[in-house]
Motif scaffolding. Structure first.
Motif, PDB file in Angstrom:
ATOM      1  N   ALA A  65       0.794  -1.194  -0.083  1.00  0.00           N
ATOM      2  CA  ALA A  65       0.138  -0.005  -0.078  1.00  0.00           C
ATOM      3  C   ALA A  65       0.884   1.413   0.026  1.00  0.00           C
ATOM      4  CB  ALA A  65      -0.812   0.144   1.039  1.00  0.00           C
ATOM      5  N   ASP A  66       2.020   1.131   0.819  1.00  0.00           N
ATOM      6  CA  ASP A  66       2.895   2.437   0.855  1.00  0.00           C
ATOM      7  C   ASP A  66       4.284   1.925   0.934  1.00  0.00           C
ATOM      8  OD1 ASP A  66       4.301   4.688   1.499  1.00  0.00           O
ATOM      9  OD2 ASP A  66       2.983   5.431   2.838  1.00  0.00           O
ATOM     10  N   GLY A  67       5.175   2.045   0.147  1.00  0.00           N
ATOM     11  CA  GLY A  67       6.441   1.456   0.279  1.00  0.00           C
ATOM     12  C   GLY A  67       7.273   2.145   1.652  1.00  0.00           C
ATOM     13  N   GLN A  68       6.829   3.323   1.829  1.00  0.00           N
ATOM     14  CA  GLN A  68       7.513   3.951   3.027  1.00  0.00           C
ATOM     15  C   GLN A  68       7.065   3.275   4.271  1.00  0.00           C
ATOM     16  OE1 GLN A  68       9.713   6.965   3.219  1.00  0.00           O
ATOM     17  NE2 GLN A  68       9.799   6.272   0.692  1.00  0.00           N
ATOM     18  N   GLU A  69       6.392   2.496   4.490  1.00  0.00           N
ATOM     19  CA  GLU A  69       5.851   1.870   5.720  1.00  0.00           C
ATOM     20  C   GLU A  69       7.169   0.937   6.109  1.00  0.00           C
ATOM     21  OE1 GLU A  69       3.567   1.809   7.893  1.00  0.00           O
ATOM     22  OE2 GLU A  69       2.505   3.486   7.062  1.00  0.00           O
TER      23      GLU A  69
END
Length: 221
Positions: A16-20
């Protein structure tokens, strides 16, 4: 069973969000499957992978294809890898800043970089900043790239004319001057009279919405 569920949850987060990736435990930040999923979506998530995976060609190549600036987080060895650096500068020419000196002097790498982003010229070797073909490629991408050309080329009438024909956004006056992550803003080099007049005219043109002279000249400016 809980470990499987935890893994699936972690994978779902980075999908959903690579920065996670930054918020996951080290075990997951060292898992190639999870890290590949993260950097495929957002290459700069490479910064949160373990050192071991930042030395992985597969992981780093995936990251720089997603966002060339991910090269900043690659291992020193991979910053010397021509294939990886070439992929990075194709994605974002400013990634040239993070390449090793040898590749900053590689004609094909630098020309690829400046075609992607003219201001990548500032990170090229001195020899290539004095190379007319390389500089004109950069200027056609961003007129302000002329600032980082050699002193002789900065006063070249043909290059000045090429820079003046580029739209104001490509001259670097239409995009944010905030530096990209990991990219320090170097001081502008000293410029000669002709280059200074070109920049001052373009700045005033951009601020006041004036039309540029069709001749490309600056007589009477």
């Amino acid at each position: 069973m809980s470990n499987v569920l935890d893994y699936r949850a972690a994978l779902s987060l980075v999908h959903a969000d690579g920065q996670e990736l930054r918020n996951l435990p080290e075990d997951f930040r060292g898992d190639s499957g999870i890290v590949l999923a993260a950097v495929h979506l957002d290459g700069t998530a490479l910064a949160y992978a373990t050192d071991f995976l930042r030395r992985s060609r597969e992981v780093v190549l995936t990251a720089v294809n997603s966002n060339g600036l991910a090269l900043a987080s690659a291992s020193k060895e991979l910053k010397r890898d021509r294939e990886i650096v070439m992929a990075a500068v194709k994605s974002n020419g400013l990634a040239l800043h993070h390449a090793c000196e040898q590749l900053q002097a590689d004609r094909d790498v630098v020309r690829t970089a400046v075609r992607s982003h003219g201001l990548a010229l500032q990170h090229a070797s001195n020899d290539l900043r004095a190379d007319r073909t390389t500089v004109i490629m950069a200027v056609r991408s961003s007129g302000l790239a002329l600032l980082w050309a050699s002193a002789e080329l900065r006063e070249d009438p043909e290059l000045l004319a090429a820079a003046s024909k580029v739209g104001t956004s490509s001259l670097g006056l239409g995009f944010s001057v905030e530096p990209s992550p990991g990219l320090p803003v170097p001081p502008l080099p000293k410029v000669g009279y002709a280059t200074d007049r070109m920049i001052r005219f373009t700045s005033a043109d951009f601020a006041q919405g004036r039309q540029r002279p069709s001749s490309g000249g600056f007589a009477g400016a």
